[in-house]
Design a protein around this motif. Sequence first.
Motif, PDB file in Angstrom:
ATOM      1  N   ILE A   1       0.688  -1.148   0.161  1.00 33.83           N
ATOM      2  CA  ILE A   1       0.107   0.120  -0.088  1.00 33.83           C
ATOM      3  C   ILE A   1       0.820   1.172   0.023  1.00 33.83           C
ATOM      4  O   ILE A   1       1.686   1.501   1.128  1.00 33.83           O
ATOM      5  N   ASN A   2       0.900   2.075  -1.222  1.00 30.98           N
ATOM      6  CA  ASN A   2       1.429   3.235  -1.048  1.00 30.98           C
ATOM      7  C   ASN A   2       0.558   4.519  -1.261  1.00 30.98           C
ATOM      8  O   ASN A   2       0.969   5.622  -1.038  1.00 30.98           O
ATOM      9  N   THR A   3      -0.512   4.312  -1.646  1.00 25.14           N
ATOM     10  CA  THR A   3      -1.494   5.237  -2.008  1.00 25.14           C
ATOM     11  C   THR A   3      -2.854   5.121  -1.303  1.00 25.14           C
ATOM     12  O   THR A   3      -3.046   3.971  -0.766  1.00 25.14           O
ATOM     13  N   ILE A   4      -3.652   6.206  -1.168  1.00 20.21           N
ATOM     14  CA  ILE A   4      -4.954   5.940  -0.517  1.00 20.21           C
ATOM     15  C   ILE A   4      -5.864   5.044  -1.464  1.00 20.21           C
ATOM     16  O   ILE A   4      -6.756   4.104  -0.720  1.00 20.21           O
ATOM     17  N   ASP A   5      -5.637   5.031  -2.781  1.00 20.28           N
ATOM     18  CA  ASP A   5      -6.424   4.072  -3.653  1.00 20.28           C
ATOM     19  C   ASP A   5      -6.073   2.610  -3.192  1.00 20.28           C
ATOM     20  O   ASP A   5      -6.932   1.589  -3.344  1.00 20.28           O
ATOM     21  N   ASP A   6      -4.799   2.401  -2.986  1.00 19.25           N
ATOM     22  CA  ASP A   6      -4.242   0.905  -2.661  1.00 19.25           C
ATOM     23  C   ASP A   6      -4.903   0.539  -1.364  1.00 19.25           C
ATOM     24  O   ASP A   6      -5.323  -0.442  -1.169  1.00 19.25           O
ATOM     25  N   PHE A   7      -4.833   1.306  -0.353  1.00 17.92           N
ATOM     26  CA  PHE A   7      -5.500   1.022   0.947  1.00 17.92           C
ATOM     27  C   PHE A   7      -7.055   0.906   0.748  1.00 17.92           C
ATOM     28  O   PHE A   7      -7.506  -0.357   1.263  1.00 17.92           O
TER      29      PHE A   7
END
Length: 146
Positions: free
Chosen positions: A77-83
Motif C-alpha cells: 500500500i503506497n496510496t489511498i487508492d491501494d488502501f
Amino acid sequence: MNNFIKYLISTLDIKSLLKQVAKLHQKIAVAFEAGDLKLVNKFQLILMQSVAARILAVLSVLLSSNGMIAGIDNFRINTIDDFWHCVNWLGEVLKDFQGYKVSPFRFDHADYPNGLPTFKDRCFLALIGLTFFPIINTMCNINITR
C-alpha cells in the motif's frame, strides 16, 4: 512511520472505528460466556463484514514491522487508492470465504527465513484475529478467575 501512514491515520476517525469493533467484541464475548455458539458465529460474521474491522485490519498490518514489505505478489500500500482496494478486497473475499486460498510465501527476504505471506493474506489474517480476539480474551479471563 512514513508520511502516507501519518496522512491515512489523520484522515480516518480511529476512535469511532474502535468503538464499533469494541461493541461487537463485547457482544461476541457475552454470547460466548452464555454458551450460544450460533450467536457467536453470527456476531463474528457481522464483525468480519464490517468496514470498520476491515479498515483496522489493514491499518494494523501497515503499522506492523513488516507492513511496508511486499509479498510474492509485489503488492503493497503506497496510496489511498491501494488502501481502499485492500479494504474492498477483504469484503470480496468474505463473499466466498470457503473458496479462499492462501497465496505462496516469499522466501527471499533475509529477515523472514520462514517466508513472508502476501500483504493481502496478512490483512486477511489480521481480520480473522480481530474476530477471535474476544473469545480468546474471554477464555483467558475465565481461566484466571477460577
